[in-house]
Design an enzyme around this catalytic site. Structure first.
Site, short mmCIF file in Angstrom:
data_model
loop_
_atom_site.label_atom_id
_atom_site.label_comp_id
_atom_site.label_asym_id
_atom_site.label_seq_id
_atom_site.Cartn_x
_atom_site.Cartn_y
_atom_site.Cartn_z
N LYS A 16 53.21 40.73 31.42
CA LYS A 16 52.15 40.31 30.48
C LYS A 16 50.80 40.19 31.19
O LYS A 16 49.80 40.67 30.70
CB LYS A 16 52.48 38.93 29.85
CG LYS A 16 53.76 38.89 29.06
CD LYS A 16 53.95 37.54 28.36
CE LYS A 16 54.12 36.36 29.29
NZ LYS A 16 55.33 36.39 30.11
N ARG A 91 54.29 29.49 23.21
CA ARG A 91 55.65 29.62 23.73
C ARG A 91 56.66 28.84 22.89
O ARG A 91 57.86 28.91 23.19
CB ARG A 91 55.71 29.07 25.15
CG ARG A 91 55.52 30.10 26.26
CD ARG A 91 55.40 29.33 27.54
NE ARG A 91 55.86 29.96 28.72
CZ ARG A 91 55.08 30.53 29.64
NH1 ARG A 91 53.79 30.65 29.43
NH2 ARG A 91 55.59 30.99 30.75
N ARG A 130 57.24 38.96 43.50
CA ARG A 130 55.96 38.26 43.33
C ARG A 130 55.95 36.97 44.16
O ARG A 130 54.92 36.58 44.70
CB ARG A 130 55.73 37.95 41.85
CG ARG A 130 54.37 37.34 41.58
CD ARG A 130 54.07 37.34 40.10
NE ARG A 130 54.71 36.22 39.45
CZ ARG A 130 54.69 36.02 38.11
NH1 ARG A 130 54.10 36.88 37.32
NH2 ARG A 130 55.27 34.98 37.59
N ARG A 136 53.94 31.61 44.60
CA ARG A 136 53.91 30.63 43.52
C ARG A 136 55.06 29.65 43.66
O ARG A 136 56.19 30.04 43.91
CB ARG A 136 54.04 31.35 42.16
CG ARG A 136 52.70 31.62 41.52
CD ARG A 136 52.86 32.40 40.24
NE ARG A 136 53.69 31.71 39.25
CZ ARG A 136 53.65 32.00 37.95
NH1 ARG A 136 52.83 32.91 37.51
NH2 ARG A 136 54.44 31.37 37.10
N ARG A 147 63.49 29.48 33.77
CA ARG A 147 62.39 29.99 32.93
C ARG A 147 62.89 31.06 31.96
O ARG A 147 62.42 31.14 30.83
CB ARG A 147 61.27 30.52 33.82
CG ARG A 147 60.43 29.37 34.41
CD ARG A 147 59.70 29.75 35.68
NE ARG A 147 58.71 30.77 35.51
CZ ARG A 147 58.31 31.60 36.49
NH1 ARG A 147 58.83 31.49 37.69
NH2 ARG A 147 57.39 32.48 36.25
#
Ligand code: AMP
Length: 189
Positions: A16, A91, A130, A136, A147
């Site tokens: 996204k 969400r 990532r 992160r 998640r």
């Protein structure tokens, strides 16, 4: 003519953010990422950041009232008047309804919801990569699995919500960034 009031929907790691960036360049409208805004709030140590941090670290959703406040404020900024690319908001059903209310008040309803379809193994793989690049805090395997589950339970039902409104386009999210960008562009025409 492309639609300019857009929402990108899809599980964590679906691409996204990457596709939103392409659209920012192509359409000259801002990306509105509640995840980015919440991370900035955590880094700045604001009240919102303090409220959000524990949820984000677990991979759980930050409470609706907090996120809705952040998104409403951002959508009211002048640059969002030309259009926007929502990424990671809404969400939940409550967030989607709040978004409808906000956009209704502004007289600028959502024009398109693009749902990126990906396979879960691929997504987990992307997120682990990532994690290595961006570091992160919420990109570790346990949090990533949480998640994904949170997405299925709370966010995926929004596909039907937007289908019912007639604004949904489903796009194959597998392949190269360029290939997917072409499909997204077609879905906005
Ligand atoms: P993201 O960068 O979109 O993957 O968001 C990172 C984290 O921020 C999520 O796992 C949630 O904890 C929180 N977050 C971002 N957007 C929302 C939202 N719309 N509702 C609730 N929590 C959110």
């Amino acid at each position: 003519m492309s639609a300019t009031r857009l929402l990108l929907l899809g599980p964590p790691g679906a691409g996204k953010g990457t596709q939103a960036q392409r659209l920012v360049e192509g359409l000259g409208i801002p990306q509105i990422s509640t995840g980015d805004m919440l991370r900035a709030a955590v880094a700045a140590g604001t009240e919102v950041g303090r409220l959000a941090k524990e949820y984000m670290d677990r991979g759980d959703l930050v409470p609706d009232e907090v996120v809705i406040g952040v998104a409403r404020e951002r959508l009211a900024q002048p640059d969002a008047g030309k259009g926007f690319i929502l990424d990671g908001f809404p969400r939940t059903r409550a967030q989607a309804e709040a978004l409808d209310d906000t956009l209704g008040e502004l007289g600028t309803p959502l024009e398109r919801c693009v749902s990126l379809l990906v396979n879960e193994d691929e997504v987990v793989d992307r997120l682990l990569k990532r994690a290595g690049i961006e570091g992160r805090a919420d990109d570790n395997e346990a949090t990533i699995r949480n998640r994904m589950q949170v997405y299925k339970d709370q966010t995926e039902p929004l596909v039907a919500y937007y289908r019912d409104k007639g604004v949904l386009r489903e796009v194959d999210g597998m392949g190269s960034v360029d290939e997917i960008a072409v499909r997204v562009e077609e879905a906005l025409a």
